[in-house]
Enzyme design. Structure first.
Site, PDB file in Angstrom:
ATOM      1  N   GLU A 280      30.557  33.636  25.076  1.00  0.00           N
ATOM      2  CA  GLU A 280      30.345  34.856  24.274  1.00  0.00           C
ATOM      3  C   GLU A 280      28.855  35.132  24.109  1.00  0.00           C
ATOM      4  OE1 GLU A 280      30.652  36.551  19.775  1.00  0.00           O
ATOM      5  OE2 GLU A 280      32.177  35.072  20.327  1.00  0.00           O
TER       6      GLU A 280
ATOM      7  N   HIS B 112      39.899  29.788  24.802  1.00  0.00           N
ATOM      8  CA  HIS B 112      39.591  28.369  24.917  1.00  0.00           C
ATOM      9  C   HIS B 112      40.730  27.517  24.361  1.00  0.00           C
ATOM     10  CE1 HIS B 112      34.994  29.104  25.360  1.00  0.00           C
ATOM     11  NE2 HIS B 112      35.614  29.068  26.523  1.00  0.00           N
TER      12      HIS B 112
ATOM     13  N   THR C  91      30.680  35.610  17.157  1.00  0.00           N
ATOM     14  CA  THR C  91      31.752  35.948  16.207  1.00  0.00           C
ATOM     15  C   THR C  91      32.491  34.735  15.667  1.00  0.00           C
ATOM     16  OG1 THR C  91      33.400  36.204  17.967  1.00  0.00           O
ATOM     17  CG2 THR C  91      32.155  38.182  17.330  1.00  0.00           C
TER      18      THR C  91
ATOM     19  N   HIS D 207      27.535  29.059  25.248  1.00  0.00           N
ATOM     20  CA  HIS D 207      28.882  29.577  24.977  1.00  0.00           C
ATOM     21  C   HIS D 207      29.043  30.907  25.710  1.00  0.00           C
ATOM     22  CE1 HIS D 207      32.302  31.326  22.823  1.00  0.00           C
ATOM     23  NE2 HIS D 207      32.626  30.085  22.482  1.00  0.00           N
TER      24      HIS D 207
ATOM     25  N   SER E  32      42.660  30.277  18.857  1.00  0.00           N
ATOM     26  CA  SER E  32      43.200  30.312  20.225  1.00  0.00           C
ATOM     27  C   SER E  32      44.320  29.295  20.430  1.00  0.00           C
ATOM     28  CB  SER E  32      42.080  30.067  21.240  1.00  0.00           C
ATOM     29  OG  SER E  32      41.321  28.920  20.898  1.00  0.00           O
TER      30      SER E  32
ATOM     31  N   SER F 121      36.811  25.117  22.069  1.00  0.00           N
ATOM     32  CA  SER F 121      37.006  26.221  21.126  1.00  0.00           C
ATOM     33  C   SER F 121      35.998  26.151  19.997  1.00  0.00           C
ATOM     34  CB  SER F 121      38.427  26.174  20.560  1.00  0.00           C
ATOM     35  OG  SER F 121      38.551  27.031  19.443  1.00  0.00           O
TER      36      SER F 121
END
Length: 324
Positions: free
Chosen positions: A133, A48, A171, A131, A273, A229
């Site tokens: 993830e 991101h 995470t 999200h 990131s 992000s």
């Protein structure tokens, strides 16, 4: 600080910027382009960060959200955030050449979910709805994972049974928020099984710890990171929670001179990131506004490196020029 205080010093958090999972994900795309030629298709933003995505687009990466956007026989990379079993199975059924850039620390969570599901466990997942993830981890199972975003959500969870219940975590969350929600889960479900090691990754933890050290020493905190992000957003929120005004910017162009009026010391960090080139540009911009010195705080040194998937060795060719 008074209105007459002059901008003087930039203090850098350590560590900041790229983590091992981001480094690996970017290198997978770059090596795939170098070995197989453009275009290489990537499901979702590889990480991101706007700058990283645009750099990879310029090299020949095409970012897609739906697999029907990928032509037959193409090379496909899964982003660092991971994908659901349904996406993985569909991609294999379509016959794409697949390289999985899922961060190994996210894969660890997927493996734990699969293992405990075979033993009859249901799950509570602490994370942010929508999200990628979270969608990837929840999508490891067809049912039996309950998402909670805050303490209030914990009271609303209705698992089918409580004898076999486990908790997993996105995470990139706030370490403190996740601990508070996990405590609420334990209070309601005393027999809940927790991971042997916390799911929040080392890089998220280290960058948040660095902001905790940085914030009390500065008058304003700048976080370099893109709006999408998660870990970058958490850094800005953490600085604010500690009582320091904080802003997040995608690039130096977004810095506002008014943010630095009457503030002598600027703290600077970057999400996992965000490349260091953006940090350097932010430093130059703040110097142009009056800062005269730059120093780094002591912090944890990170040396972790994750191996690349098989099939990406470039047959002794030099590795492609890497985004830094």
């Amino acid at each position: 600080m008074t209105a007459g205080t002059a901008l003087n010093e930039i203090i850098l958090a350590e560590p900041r910027g790229f983590c091992a999972g981001v480094d690996r994900a970017i290198e997978i795309v770059e090596r795939a382009i170098a070995k197989f030629g453009a275009p290489i298709y990537v499901r979702h933003e590889i990480v991101h960060n706007t700058y990283v995505v645009n750099e990879l687009k310029a090299k020949g990466a095409i970012f897609i959200e739906e697999l029907d956007e990928v032509p037959p026989g193409a090379t496909l990379v899964f982003s660092a955030h991971g994908v659901s079993k349904a996406v993985e199975n569909e991609a294999r059924a379509r016959g794409f050449s697949i390289f999985d850039a899922t961060c190994p620390l996210v894969t660890k969570v997927h493996v734990e979910v699969a293992k405990l599901a075979r033993e009859g466990y249901e799950f509570i997942m602490i994370g942010h709805k929508g999200h990628p993830e979270v969608e990837g981890t929840m999508g490891q199972l067809s049912s039996g994972i309950h998402l909670v975003e805050d303490v209030a959500d914990v009271a609303r969870v209705q698992p089918a049974q409580t004898d076999k219940l486990a908790v997993v975590t996105q995470t990139t969350l706030s370490v403190d928020d996740a601990a508070e929600i996990a405590a609420a889960v334990r209070a309601r479900f005393p027999k809940v099984r927790e991971p042997k090691q916390q799911d929040i990754c080392y890089a998220t933890q280290n960058r948040q710890d660095a902001v905790k050290l940085l914030s009390p020493q500065v008058d304003v905190v700048i976080v370099v990171g893109s709006p999408t992000s998660s870990n970058s957003n958490r850094l800005r929120e953490l600085a604010e929670r500690l009582g320091t005004t904080a802003y997040m910017v995608d690039s130096a162009a977004e810095l506002q001179p008014a943010w630095f009026e009457g503030r002598a010391r600027v703290g600077l960090t970057a999400g996992a990131s965000a490349p260091e080139v953006l940090v350097a540009e932010v430093i130059e911009r703040i110097k142009a506004l009056g800062a005269v010195s730059v120093r780094s705080l002591p912090g944890v040194e990170e040396h972790l490196k994750f191996p690349l998937p098989k099939g990406l060795k470039l047959d002794d060719q030099p590795p492609p020029q890497h985004i830094s």
